[in-house]
Motif scaffolding. Structure first.
Motif, PDB file in Angstrom:
ATOM      1  N   VAL A   1      54.356  48.523  33.627  1.00 18.67           N
ATOM      2  CA  VAL A   1      53.766  49.614  34.404  1.00 18.67           C
ATOM      3  C   VAL A   1      54.585  49.761  35.682  1.00 18.67           C
ATOM      4  O   VAL A   1      54.708  48.821  36.476  1.00 18.67           O
ATOM      5  N   CYS A   2      55.168  50.940  35.833  1.00 18.54           N
ATOM      6  CA  CYS A   2      56.027  51.215  36.996  1.00 18.54           C
ATOM      7  C   CYS A   2      55.344  52.210  37.927  1.00 18.54           C
ATOM      8  O   CYS A   2      54.444  52.952  37.513  1.00 18.54           O
ATOM      9  N   LYS A   3      55.783  52.219  39.172  1.00 22.25           N
ATOM     10  CA  LYS A   3      55.332  53.217  40.139  1.00 22.25           C
ATOM     11  C   LYS A   3      56.545  53.853  40.806  1.00 22.25           C
ATOM     12  O   LYS A   3      57.535  53.181  41.097  1.00 22.25           O
ATOM     13  N   GLY A   4      56.447  55.149  40.999  1.00 25.02           N
ATOM     14  CA  GLY A   4      57.542  55.873  41.641  1.00 25.02           C
ATOM     15  C   GLY A   4      57.073  57.236  42.090  1.00 25.02           C
ATOM     16  O   GLY A   4      56.023  57.731  41.649  1.00 25.02           O
ATOM     17  N   ILE A   5      57.854  57.836  42.965  1.00 19.47           N
ATOM     18  CA  ILE A   5      57.542  59.172  43.474  1.00 19.47           C
ATOM     19  C   ILE A   5      58.469  60.158  42.794  1.00 19.47           C
ATOM     20  O   ILE A   5      59.697  60.025  42.868  1.00 19.47           O
ATOM     21  N   LYS A   6      57.888  61.135  42.122  1.00 24.22           N
ATOM     22  CA  LYS A   6      58.692  62.145  41.444  1.00 24.22           C
ATOM     23  C   LYS A   6      59.492  62.951  42.463  1.00 24.22           C
ATOM     24  O   LYS A   6      59.067  63.102  43.628  1.00 24.22           O
ATOM     25  N   PRO A   7      60.627  63.487  42.070  1.00 25.82           N
ATOM     26  CA  PRO A   7      61.371  64.386  42.967  1.00 25.82           C
ATOM     27  C   PRO A   7      60.484  65.563  43.395  1.00 25.82           C
ATOM     28  O   PRO A   7      59.906  66.251  42.558  1.00 25.82           O
ATOM     29  N   GLY A   8      60.354  65.734  44.689  1.00 24.53           N
ATOM     30  CA  GLY A   8      59.488  66.786  45.219  1.00 24.53           C
ATOM     31  C   GLY A   8      58.060  66.341  45.404  1.00 24.53           C
ATOM     32  O   GLY A   8      57.242  67.098  45.936  1.00 24.53           O
ATOM     33  N   GLY A   9      57.711  65.107  44.971  1.00 24.05           N
ATOM     34  CA  GLY A   9      56.359  64.595  45.118  1.00 24.05           C
ATOM     35  C   GLY A   9      56.164  63.908  46.460  1.00 24.05           C
ATOM     36  O   GLY A   9      57.117  63.642  47.208  1.00 24.05           O
ATOM     37  N   SER A  10      54.902  63.574  46.743  1.00 27.15           N
ATOM     38  CA  SER A  10      54.595  62.942  48.024  1.00 27.15           C
ATOM     39  C   SER A  10      53.938  61.572  47.870  1.00 27.15           C
ATOM     40  O   SER A  10      53.928  60.781  48.816  1.00 27.15           O
ATOM     41  N   SER A  11      53.370  61.271  46.698  1.00 30.07           N
ATOM     42  CA  SER A  11      52.688  59.990  46.502  1.00 30.07           C
ATOM     43  C   SER A  11      53.164  59.350  45.209  1.00 30.07           C
ATOM     44  O   SER A  11      53.542  60.051  44.260  1.00 30.07           O
ATOM     45  N   PRO A  12      53.152  58.010  45.150  1.00 30.09           N
ATOM     46  CA  PRO A  12      53.634  57.324  43.948  1.00 30.09           C
ATOM     47  C   PRO A  12      52.686  57.541  42.765  1.00 30.09           C
ATOM     48  O   PRO A  12      51.473  57.644  42.935  1.00 30.09           O
ATOM     49  N   GLU A  13      53.243  57.575  41.572  1.00 29.99           N
ATOM     50  CA  GLU A  13      52.480  57.718  40.328  1.00 29.99           C
ATOM     51  C   GLU A  13      52.861  56.587  39.369  1.00 29.99           C
ATOM     52  O   GLU A  13      53.894  55.935  39.535  1.00 29.99           O
ATOM     53  N   GLU A  14      51.984  56.371  38.387  1.00 27.06           N
ATOM     54  CA  GLU A  14      52.238  55.311  37.403  1.00 27.06           C
ATOM     55  C   GLU A  14      53.017  55.859  36.209  1.00 27.06           C
ATOM     56  O   GLU A  14      52.757  56.978  35.737  1.00 27.06           O
ATOM     57  N   PHE A  15      53.915  55.029  35.703  1.00 27.19           N
ATOM     58  CA  PHE A  15      54.694  55.353  34.516  1.00 27.19           C
ATOM     59  C   PHE A  15      54.738  54.095  33.640  1.00 27.19           C
ATOM     60  O   PHE A  15      55.017  53.004  34.145  1.00 27.19           O
ATOM     61  N   ARG A  16      54.486  54.250  32.372  1.00 30.01           N
ATOM     62  CA  ARG A  16      54.401  53.105  31.462  1.00 30.01           C
ATOM     63  C   ARG A  16      55.559  53.131  30.465  1.00 30.01           C
ATOM     64  O   ARG A  16      55.896  54.182  29.920  1.00 30.01           O
ATOM     65  N   SER A  17      56.089  51.942  30.222  1.00 31.62           N
ATOM     66  CA  SER A  17      57.211  51.813  29.293  1.00 31.62           C
ATOM     67  C   SER A  17      56.707  51.791  27.851  1.00 31.62           C
ATOM     68  O   SER A  17      55.511  51.574  27.604  1.00 31.62           O
ATOM     69  N   PRO A  18      57.602  51.976  26.869  1.00 28.08           N
ATOM     70  CA  PRO A  18      57.207  51.713  25.476  1.00 28.08           C
ATOM     71  C   PRO A  18      56.806  50.241  25.312  1.00 28.08           C
ATOM     72  O   PRO A  18      57.276  49.375  26.043  1.00 28.08           O
ATOM     73  N   SER A  19      55.933  49.977  24.358  1.00 28.31           N
ATOM     74  CA  SER A  19      55.451  48.607  24.148  1.00 28.31           C
ATOM     75  C   SER A  19      56.497  47.764  23.435  1.00 28.31           C
ATOM     76  O   SER A  19      57.372  48.292  22.728  1.00 28.31           O
ATOM     77  N   PHE A  20      56.416  46.443  23.613  1.00 26.42           N
ATOM     78  CA  PHE A  20      57.326  45.512  22.966  1.00 26.42           C
ATOM     79  C   PHE A  20      56.553  44.241  22.633  1.00 26.42           C
ATOM     80  O   PHE A  20      55.620  43.860  23.346  1.00 26.42           O
ATOM     81  N   PRO A  21      56.922  43.515  21.542  1.00 25.14           N
ATOM     82  CA  PRO A  21      56.094  42.413  21.020  1.00 25.14           C
ATOM     83  C   PRO A  21      56.471  41.026  21.545  1.00 25.14           C
ATOM     84  O   PRO A  21      56.486  40.064  20.796  1.00 25.14           O
TER      85      PRO A  21
END
Length: 304
Positions: A244-264
């Motif tokens: 689970v990552c957090k980052g601010i989109k280009p042009g955004g003002s607050s961080p959002e969550e981004f999730r990676s593909p799953s792995f075993p």
């Protein structure tokens, strides 16, 4: 006799099922892990129960035919008739399902044997092997009888069919089910181990790097985020994890969550706080991709 034929059919179809179905069920354990225990407990357990009953009958007959038992000459004095009727359905000419009913009937004839124990008392008992339609052993025939001197009514006719055929066929059926369940359990474990090993292989890492390269063109907007936490997914099958990552989109003002593909496989906690690239699709704001190639190198200890 139908009972023995039934056990023979169980052995045959059990063997065919073991060859055909067990490998398929073992592969299915990746999606349904309970399959591994079903194979062991249900299939293997059924085989163990059948084998136990067969061995118990074999041991009892062995005791009767050895020093503990006695042998005497007996005579078949009568037949106990048991009338059996089986109702079945069939299709008629206009192909309506179960439109015609029929029945089949036959007579089972169990031999009644009389013999004299070593004390001289007359004992009668019923044989376990029967004939269908006509007697297996005709009335008036002389047979050897094995009996328990402490309990003469506990006796059996001294023929292969009476003494050994049923336990032998049951032992074969039980052994097939037992081996099928145990081998299916082991095969399921191997399928899981091979799946995890393949997921950690250099080939899997190379495929992931190729996927990352391809997706970098499909998602033209790239920005950098930070790994916030590692998350274990709930569900059936092998344990799956995601980043689970957090980052601010280009042009955004607050961080959002981004999730990676799953792995075993379980990632190390040292990944938390690590910078990571995030790819966006400008035409669909909610569509993104977190490349996993570099992360898999860190997780698997590969070259940086």
């Amino acid at each position: 006799m139908e009972g023995i034929i039934g056990w023979i059919l169980v052995s045959i179809f059990g063997g065919i099922g073991a060859i055909r179905l067990v490998p398929l069920l073992a592969k299915g354990s990746l999606r349904w892990p309970v399959t591994q225990w079903v194979l062991l407990i249900v299939v293997g357990g059924a085989g163990a129960c059948i084998l136990t009953v067969a061995l118990f009958r074999t041991a009892r007959h062995c005791l009767l035919t050895t020093r503990r038992g006695r042998v005497a000459e007996g005579r078949v004095v009568d037949q106990r008739k048991e009338y059996v009727t089986v109702t079945h359905a069939s299709r008629s000419r206009d192909d309506r399902l179960f439109s015609e009913m029929g029945s089949s009937s036959w007579v089972r004839q169990y031999p009644i044997v009389e013999f004299h124990s070593e004390e001289g008392s007359a004992v009668r008992f019923e044989g376990s092997v029967y004939g269908s339609g006509k007697p297996m052993i005709p009335t008036g025939a002389t047979v050897n009888v094995y009996y328990d001197p402490g309990n003469p009514s506990r006796a059996c006719i001294g023929t292969f069919l009476e003494l050994w055929l049923r336990p032998l066929v049951m032992s074969l059926a039980g052994l097939i089910f037992l081996v099928s369940g145990a081998s299916g359990y082991v095969a399921s474990g191997r399928v899981l181990a091979n799946f995890l090993a393949e997921a950690r292989s250099p080939e899997a890492l190379e495929r992931q790097l190729q996927d990352d390269l391809r997706e970098s063109y499909n998602y033209p907007v790239h920005f950098q985020g930070t790994i916030d936490r590692l998350h274990a997914l709930d569900g059936q099958g092998p344990a799956l994890y995601e980043v689970v990552c957090k980052g601010i989109k280009p042009g955004g003002s607050s961080p959002e969550e981004f999730r990676s593909p799953s792995f075993p496989f379980k990632p190390g906690a040292s990944l938390v706080g690590r910078p990571v690239d995030i790819y966006l699709d400008p035409k669909e704001p909610g569509r993104y991709y977190v490349p996993m190639g570099a992360l898999m190198k860190d997780i698997l200890g590969g070259p940086k």
